[in-house]
Motif scaffolding. Structure first.
Motif, mmCIF file in Angstrom:
data_model
loop_
_atom_site.group_PDB
_atom_site.id
_atom_site.type_symbol
_atom_site.label_atom_id
_atom_site.label_comp_id
_atom_site.label_asym_id
_atom_site.label_seq_id
_atom_site.Cartn_x
_atom_site.Cartn_y
_atom_site.Cartn_z
ATOM 1 N N PHE A 217 3.881 12.099 -17.907
ATOM 2 C CA PHE A 217 2.887 11.320 -18.668
ATOM 3 C C PHE A 217 1.596 12.093 -18.913
ATOM 4 C CE2 PHE A 217 4.898 7.194 -16.972
ATOM 5 C CZ PHE A 217 5.737 7.133 -18.079
ATOM 6 N N THR A 218 1.303 13.083 -18.073
ATOM 7 C CA THR A 218 0.060 13.839 -18.296
ATOM 8 C C THR A 218 0.284 15.005 -19.262
ATOM 9 O OG1 THR A 218 0.530 14.997 -16.235
ATOM 10 C CG2 THR A 218 -1.185 13.321 -16.165
ATOM 11 N N VAL A 219 1.488 15.189 -19.732
ATOM 12 C CA VAL A 219 1.745 16.305 -20.650
ATOM 13 C C VAL A 219 2.320 15.817 -21.988
ATOM 14 C CG1 VAL A 219 3.043 18.436 -20.989
ATOM 15 C CG2 VAL A 219 2.143 17.898 -18.733
ATOM 16 N N LEU A 220 3.395 15.031 -21.912
ATOM 17 C CA LEU A 220 4.178 14.759 -23.131
ATOM 18 C C LEU A 220 3.480 13.834 -24.140
ATOM 19 C CD1 LEU A 220 7.657 14.535 -21.357
ATOM 20 C CD2 LEU A 220 6.664 16.464 -22.588
ATOM 21 N N GLY A 243 1.903 7.011 -24.346
ATOM 22 C CA GLY A 243 2.175 6.989 -22.900
ATOM 23 C C GLY A 243 2.581 5.605 -22.440
ATOM 24 N N GLY A 244 1.833 4.583 -22.908
ATOM 25 C CA GLY A 244 2.158 3.200 -22.533
ATOM 26 C C GLY A 244 3.542 2.808 -23.018
ATOM 27 N N ALA A 245 3.839 3.174 -24.258
ATOM 28 C CA ALA A 245 5.150 2.828 -24.829
ATOM 29 C C ALA A 245 6.274 3.531 -24.066
ATOM 30 C CB ALA A 245 5.189 3.212 -26.301
ATOM 31 N N CYS A 246 6.044 4.797 -23.700
ATOM 32 C CA CYS A 246 7.093 5.536 -22.963
ATOM 33 C C CYS A 246 7.285 4.966 -21.563
ATOM 34 C CB CYS A 246 6.744 7.022 -22.879
ATOM 35 S SG CYS A 246 6.786 7.841 -24.465
ATOM 36 N N GLY A 247 6.177 4.561 -20.928
ATOM 37 C CA GLY A 247 6.284 3.977 -19.583
ATOM 38 C C GLY A 247 7.081 2.694 -19.613
ATOM 39 N N PHE A 248 6.760 1.828 -20.574
ATOM 40 C CA PHE A 248 7.466 0.544 -20.676
ATOM 41 C C PHE A 248 8.886 0.753 -21.217
ATOM 42 C CE2 PHE A 248 8.524 -3.545 -22.633
ATOM 43 C CZ PHE A 248 8.186 -4.418 -21.609
ATOM 44 N N GLY A 249 8.981 1.554 -22.292
ATOM 45 C CA GLY A 249 10.296 1.796 -22.905
ATOM 46 C C GLY A 249 11.236 2.496 -21.938
ATOM 47 N N ARG A 258 21.251 1.704 -16.579
ATOM 48 C CA ARG A 258 21.353 1.942 -15.128
ATOM 49 C C ARG A 258 20.987 3.376 -14.771
ATOM 50 N NH1 ARG A 258 24.074 -2.395 -12.984
ATOM 51 N NH2 ARG A 258 25.460 -3.527 -14.369
ATOM 52 N N LEU A 259 19.829 3.810 -15.194
ATOM 53 C CA LEU A 259 19.333 5.166 -14.917
ATOM 54 C C LEU A 259 18.192 5.085 -13.911
ATOM 55 C CD1 LEU A 259 19.094 6.503 -18.591
ATOM 56 C CD2 LEU A 259 20.782 7.169 -16.878
ATOM 57 N N PRO A 260 17.898 6.190 -13.219
ATOM 58 C CA PRO A 260 16.694 6.208 -12.384
ATOM 59 C C PRO A 260 15.462 6.027 -13.277
ATOM 60 C CG PRO A 260 18.073 8.133 -11.968
ATOM 61 C CD PRO A 260 18.637 7.456 -13.169
ATOM 62 N N VAL A 261 14.519 5.215 -12.827
ATOM 63 C CA VAL A 261 13.380 4.858 -13.696
ATOM 64 C C VAL A 261 12.536 6.080 -14.068
ATOM 65 C CG1 VAL A 261 11.261 3.508 -13.849
ATOM 66 C CG2 VAL A 261 13.295 2.506 -12.821
ATOM 67 N N GLY A 262 12.217 6.909 -13.053
ATOM 68 C CA GLY A 262 11.349 8.072 -13.329
ATOM 69 C C GLY A 262 11.986 9.013 -14.335
ATOM 70 N N ALA A 263 13.284 9.266 -14.154
ATOM 71 C CA ALA A 263 13.984 10.170 -15.069
ATOM 72 C C ALA A 263 14.023 9.571 -16.472
ATOM 73 C CB ALA A 263 15.400 10.430 -14.570
ATOM 74 N N SER A 264 14.262 8.259 -16.531
ATOM 75 C CA SER A 264 14.344 7.592 -17.826
ATOM 76 C C SER A 264 13.001 7.642 -18.550
ATOM 77 C CB SER A 264 14.783 6.138 -17.588
ATOM 78 O OG SER A 264 14.660 5.411 -18.761
ATOM 79 N N GLN A 265 11.912 7.353 -17.833
ATOM 80 C CA GLN A 265 10.579 7.407 -18.453
ATOM 81 C C GLN A 265 10.272 8.825 -18.941
ATOM 82 O OE1 GLN A 265 8.600 5.709 -15.034
ATOM 83 N NE2 GLN A 265 8.178 3.796 -16.135
ATOM 84 N N THR A 266 10.660 9.822 -18.164
ATOM 85 C CA THR A 266 10.407 11.213 -18.549
ATOM 86 C C THR A 266 11.216 11.567 -19.800
ATOM 87 O OG1 THR A 266 10.024 11.781 -16.241
ATOM 88 C CG2 THR A 266 10.524 13.603 -17.728
ATOM 89 N N LEU A 267 12.473 11.145 -19.821
ATOM 90 C CA LEU A 267 13.320 11.459 -20.987
ATOM 91 C C LEU A 267 12.804 10.794 -22.255
ATOM 92 C CD1 LEU A 267 16.871 11.288 -19.388
ATOM 93 C CD2 LEU A 267 15.764 13.299 -20.382
ATOM 94 N N ALA A 272 10.097 11.431 -27.417
ATOM 95 C CA ALA A 272 8.975 11.097 -28.317
ATOM 96 C C ALA A 272 8.343 12.374 -28.865
ATOM 97 C CB ALA A 272 7.936 10.262 -27.566
ATOM 98 N N VAL A 273 8.184 13.376 -27.993
ATOM 99 C CA VAL A 273 7.614 14.652 -28.450
ATOM 100 C C VAL A 273 8.531 15.289 -29.493
ATOM 101 C CG1 VAL A 273 6.984 16.999 -27.748
ATOM 102 C CG2 VAL A 273 6.358 15.071 -26.312
ATOM 103 N N ALA A 274 9.842 15.263 -29.211
ATOM 104 C CA ALA A 274 10.796 15.859 -30.162
ATOM 105 C C ALA A 274 10.749 15.118 -31.495
ATOM 106 C CB ALA A 274 12.201 15.819 -29.575
#
Lengths: 341, 244
Positions: A217-220, A243-249, A258-267, A272-274
């Motif tokens: 979240f501090t980079v992407l 950032g807010g949209a990616c955190g919630f989305g 059924r993914l790990p939350v942190g990995a999903s938020q990062t992906l 979004a950057v791509a």
């Protein structure tokens, strides 16, 4: 029997259960996304990684103190441990600040490695908390305690207001430190405020979401926002929104698939950057196509090309269909319509 | 007598306590245009950074009049990944000391920003992305940024590098105009000796290898044997009509 994935309607039906963790992702994503603009502009992406690893170490040490030394939880709380460790790391980075970028990078690397290795090492001494250590490193904000969520909102409001008030100073120090010093801005104080606010946001975020999504979240979101905005002040709210949209989305995607939350938020943030990058490329291609259509001439502009030469600032353009054309070595640029008298 | 904007006496500059030049002594007054010349690695940028307060001097004294300094960095110091319109960049130059804590300051500084953009002829570029401008336009935007703080002393670091000769001439003519209009003191690093011969009033010649520092009126320094040995008699057009 094939495994079925839960629908999003089930998610919102059970909103009371998911409210805090889903909103925590959104709030932390917005706060860290906004702060990330300064991290990316100053090319200190590693700073947030180092701070989040330090916060992880602080949280692990707090657990260690509780388990091994029976220190009361109200003294060695994970939040206190994480905040203290990231503030210490911020202090080390401020003290180790140098005009030599190699030295600065070295200090960041030292803090990062100490935090990461320390967290893993402490984790082996608190076996019953190993699951929590993994959560801390890779993020799994499945359940967030109401008091942690309240703390996150309070920290976000205070830091958000501080940055809304002082954003012009933060932008100057992040984009033109020499210029700001010549103009007499208190660059060291502004710098310290920026790093301390980042350290607090990262430590609270790490405690709740884990180090991986906090780093993301501090980079992407900042990368996406800087590609969309026309200037840095505009990039700040865009980064907060992304950032807010990616955190919630990311939380929704984790629930749905059924993914790990942190990995999903990062992906989600990485995608979004791509997407922004692809959008930029598409827009650039459209502009180039329109330029080619407007510049539909089979010659190079010059004194004898037949188009009227028009002085424009410190160079000469050629008038084609009411537009000023400016040729350089590679292509012909449209310098806009001819201004009236 | 013109107002003294910058007075340095026996100033030693260098790195880690080790001087790289002999002591420098000079006084820059309002209306004067000082050119800092010397071969690559002569210590010009180190001296400039010391004069701007970006790095400490080793010895000697430096006295600045209580006025704002406008600094025009080299264009490649700007990060091309930072988005911004011309107006955004110029506005940052208006911020001085603690002005950023006042939400009303951008409105109070509007007139100064507009005047700086008008004087440097970039007003019509206000909404353009600065990254898409020509080199000459970028340089004028940086000058507008420096002027937005209403400085008395303007310091420029190689303003015409990577420009063609015509654009260089236009820029130096503009610099002359601004100096005379606003009564500025100007300090400029440049390698373009022919243009400096036309537009500078004073010279500071540095040569780290030979341990040479010469400062004074253009005609005087341009005839100094050390200068002639390095550059020959290139500067044969002393600035007669350009003095304030």
């Amino acid at each position: 029997m094939p495994e079925t994935t839960p629908g999003l309607s089930a998610f919102f039906e059970a909103w009371d259960l998911f409210r805090e963790p889903a909103l925590a992702g959104a709030v932390a994503g917005a706060l860290l996304g906004m702060l990330g603009i300064y991290v990316v502009l100053r090319r200190m992406v590693f700073l947030s990684a180092a701070l989040s690893q330090s916060a992880s170490l602080g949280v692990s040490l707090a657990w260690f103190a509780q388990v091994r030394w029976s220190v009361p939880a109200w003294i060695a709380s994970p939040t206190t441990g994480g905040t203290a460790a990231s503030l210490l790391a911020a202090g080390a980075m401020l003290a180790g600040r140098s005009s030599l970028s190699t030295r600065r990078d070295g200090v960041l690397g030292w803090v990062y490695l100490l935090g990461a290795a320390g967290t893993l090492a402490v984790g082996t001494r608190i076996v019953q908390e190993v699951q929590d250590i993994e959560t801390l490193l890779f993020g799994s904000g499945v359940a967030v305690r109401p008091e942690d969520f309240t703390l996150l909102v309070q920290v976000s409001v205070v830091i958000g207001l501080l940055h809304l008030w002082l954003h012009r100073g933060f932008i100057q120090v992040a984009t033109d430190q020499d210029g700001a010093r010549v103009r007499g801005l208190p660059t060291r104080l502004v710098d310290a405020l920026l790093i301390v606010s980042l350290a607090v946001a990262v430590s609270v975020g790490t405690r709740i979401l884990g180090a991986l999504p906090v780093f993301a979240f501090t980079v992407l979101p900042a990368m996406a926002a800087l590609g969309l905005a026309v200037n840095v002040p505009q990039a700040l709210p865009i980064a907060a929104l992304v950032g807010g949209a990616c955190g919630f989305g990311g939380y929704l995607v984790a629930y749905r698939y059924r993914l790990p939350v942190g990995a999903s938020q990062t992906l989600v943030a990485a995608l979004a950057v791509a997407a922004v990058h692809l959008l930029q490329r598409a827009l650039a291609a459209i502009v180039a196509l329109r330029n080619r259509q407007r510049h539909d001439h089979n010659h190079e502009h010059g004194p004898d090309c037949g188009h009227p030469a028009v002085p424009h600032g410190d160079h000469v353009d050629y008038l084609v269909g009411g537009h000023l054309h400016h040729p350089d070595a590679e292509e012909c640029h449209d310098h806009g319509p001819l201004a009236g008298p | 007598m013109s107002e003294e904007l910058l007075t340095i006496k026996d100033l030693l500059v260098g790195h880690a306590g080790r001087p790289i030049l002999p002591p420098v002594t000079l006084t820059v007054c309002a209306g004067e245009a000082w050119a800092i010349v010397g071969p690559n690695g002569a210590g010009k940028s180190t001296l400039l950074r010391t004069l701007l307060g970006l790095q400490p001097g080793i010895a000697g004294t430096m006295r600045r009049a209580p006025c704002t300094i406008g600094y025009v960095p080299q264009r490649h110091d700007l990060d091309p990944t930072v988005p911004g319109r011309v107006i955004d960049l110029v506005r940052t130059g208006a911020e001085q000391r603690w002005s950023f804590i006042s939400p009303l300051f951008p409105f109070q500084a509007r007139a100064r920003v507009e005047r700086a953009m008008r004087d440097t002829r970039v007003l019509e570029l206000a909404r353009e992305d600065w990254r898409h401008l020509s080199e000459g336009q970028k340089q004028r935007v940086l000058m507008a940024q420096a002027l937005a703080g209403e400085p008395r002393l303007l310091v420029l670091d190689e303003p015409t590098s990577a420009m063609d000769m015509a654009a260089e001439g236009v820029l130096f003519a503009l610099l002359d105009e601004l100096r005379l209009q606003r009564g500025l003191g100007v300090l400029v690093i440049s390698h373009h000796l022919a243009l400096l011969g036309k537009h500078a009033t004073h010279l500071l010649f540095l040569d780290k290898d030979e341990g040479v520092v010469r400062a004074g009126p253009l005609a005087e320094v341009a005839q100094d044997p050390a200068f002639v040995q390095r550059y020959g008699l290139l500067m044969h057009q002393p600035a007669g009509g350009h003095h304030a």
